[in-house]
Scaffold this motif. Structure first.
Motif, PDB file in Angstrom:
ATOM      1  N   ARG A 112       0.826  -1.201   0.000  1.00  0.00           N
ATOM      2  CA  ARG A 112       0.000   0.000   0.000  1.00  0.00           C
ATOM      3  C   ARG A 112       0.859   1.249   0.000  1.00  0.00           C
ATOM      4  N   LEU A 113       1.896   1.251   0.822  1.00  0.00           N
ATOM      5  CA  LEU A 113       2.792   2.413   0.899  1.00  0.00           C
ATOM      6  C   LEU A 113       3.509   2.643  -0.428  1.00  0.00           C
ATOM      7  N   VAL A 114       4.000   1.580  -1.033  1.00  0.00           N
ATOM      8  CA  VAL A 114       4.699   1.697  -2.318  1.00  0.00           C
ATOM      9  C   VAL A 114       3.742   2.225  -3.380  1.00  0.00           C
ATOM     10  N   GLN A 115       2.535   1.677  -3.419  1.00  0.00           N
ATOM     11  CA  GLN A 115       1.558   2.115  -4.420  1.00  0.00           C
ATOM     12  C   GLN A 115       1.140   3.568  -4.201  1.00  0.00           C
ATOM     13  N   THR A 116       1.011   3.980  -2.952  1.00  0.00           N
ATOM     14  CA  THR A 116       0.662   5.370  -2.642  1.00  0.00           C
ATOM     15  C   THR A 116       1.744   6.320  -3.123  1.00  0.00           C
ATOM     16  N   LEU A 117       2.993   6.000  -2.807  1.00  0.00           N
ATOM     17  CA  LEU A 117       4.099   6.847  -3.251  1.00  0.00           C
ATOM     18  C   LEU A 117       4.189   6.870  -4.768  1.00  0.00           C
ATOM     19  N   ALA A 118       4.043   5.717  -5.383  1.00  0.00           N
ATOM     20  CA  ALA A 118       4.113   5.633  -6.842  1.00  0.00           C
ATOM     21  C   ALA A 118       3.018   6.480  -7.488  1.00  0.00           C
ATOM     22  N   ALA A 119       1.806   6.405  -6.962  1.00  0.00           N
ATOM     23  CA  ALA A 119       0.693   7.173  -7.527  1.00  0.00           C
ATOM     24  C   ALA A 119       0.903   8.672  -7.344  1.00  0.00           C
ATOM     25  N   ARG A 120       1.365   9.071  -6.170  1.00  0.00           N
ATOM     26  CA  ARG A 120       1.587  10.500  -5.899  1.00  0.00           C
ATOM     27  C   ARG A 120       2.664  11.093  -6.792  1.00  0.00           C
ATOM     28  N   ARG A 121       3.676  10.304  -7.071  1.00  0.00           N
ATOM     29  CA  ARG A 121       4.813  10.806  -7.851  1.00  0.00           C
ATOM     30  C   ARG A 121       4.744  10.441  -9.327  1.00  0.00           C
ATOM     31  N   GLY A 122       3.772   9.629  -9.708  1.00  0.00           N
ATOM     32  CA  GLY A 122       3.677   9.190 -11.095  1.00  0.00           C
ATOM     33  C   GLY A 122       4.824   8.269 -11.480  1.00  0.00           C
ATOM     34  N   LEU A 123       5.146   7.367 -10.584  1.00  0.00           N
ATOM     35  CA  LEU A 123       6.265   6.446 -10.768  1.00  0.00           C
ATOM     36  C   LEU A 123       5.772   5.016 -10.850  1.00  0.00           C
ATOM     37  N   SER A 124       6.651   4.144 -11.328  1.00  0.00           N
ATOM     38  CA  SER A 124       6.380   2.716 -11.228  1.00  0.00           C
ATOM     39  C   SER A 124       6.680   2.286  -9.796  1.00  0.00           C
ATOM     40  N   SER A 125       6.233   1.104  -9.431  1.00  0.00           N
ATOM     41  CA  SER A 125       6.519   0.588  -8.089  1.00  0.00           C
ATOM     42  C   SER A 125       8.018   0.488  -7.866  1.00  0.00           C
ATOM     43  N   GLU A 126       8.738   0.019  -8.869  1.00  0.00           N
ATOM     44  CA  GLU A 126      10.195  -0.112  -8.754  1.00  0.00           C
ATOM     45  C   GLU A 126      10.848   1.249  -8.527  1.00  0.00           C
ATOM     46  N   GLU A 127      10.403   2.261  -9.257  1.00  0.00           N
ATOM     47  CA  GLU A 127      10.973   3.603  -9.089  1.00  0.00           C
ATOM     48  C   GLU A 127      10.632   4.174  -7.715  1.00  0.00           C
ATOM     49  N   ALA A 128       9.421   3.892  -7.236  1.00  0.00           N
ATOM     50  CA  ALA A 128       9.017   4.372  -5.913  1.00  0.00           C
ATOM     51  C   ALA A 128       9.874   3.742  -4.824  1.00  0.00           C
ATOM     52  N   ILE A 129      10.136   2.451  -4.946  1.00  0.00           N
ATOM     53  CA  ILE A 129      10.992   1.766  -3.965  1.00  0.00           C
ATOM     54  C   ILE A 129      12.403   2.348  -4.011  1.00  0.00           C
ATOM     55  N   LYS A 130      12.936   2.529  -5.208  1.00  0.00           N
ATOM     56  CA  LYS A 130      14.282   3.088  -5.349  1.00  0.00           C
ATOM     57  C   LYS A 130      14.352   4.484  -4.725  1.00  0.00           C
ATOM     58  N   LEU A 131      13.339   5.324  -4.991  1.00  0.00           N
ATOM     59  CA  LEU A 131      13.291   6.670  -4.443  1.00  0.00           C
ATOM     60  C   LEU A 131      13.246   6.638  -2.919  1.00  0.00           C
ATOM     61  N   ALA A 132      12.352   5.830  -2.376  1.00  0.00           N
ATOM     62  CA  ALA A 132      12.179   5.770  -0.928  1.00  0.00           C
ATOM     63  C   ALA A 132      13.435   5.260  -0.230  1.00  0.00           C
TER      64      ALA A 132
END
Length: 79
Positions: A12-32
């Protein structure tokens, strides 16, 4: 190495960050993870955080008195 996330809260956290930033799940994980590692690297160590306390103690003048082990043993209940 491949990540296979089974924790619903993490997903849920990964998907939330990905949606807010317009990223893929992989990019959201890398960013976080990258942000967390940078934040951790910038946080002073415990030794640095207590520097003012250590310097305050070191700047106190010596009384010249020796510690009295019997007194400390008595007040701590060891006597």
């Amino acid at each position: 190495m491949s990540l296979d996330i089974h924790d619903p809260e993490t997903e849920r956290l990964v998907q939330t960050l990905a949606a807010r930033r317009g990223l893929s799940s992989e990019e959201a994980i890398k960013l976080a993870v990258g942000n967390e590692l940078r934040r951790e690297a910038q946080t002073p160590s415990l030794w640095e955080r207590i520097r003012p306390i250590r310097e305050g103690i070191a700047s106190s003048p010596s009384t010249g008195l020796a510690a009295d082990k019997a007194f400390y043993d008595q007040i701590s209940g060891d006597a």
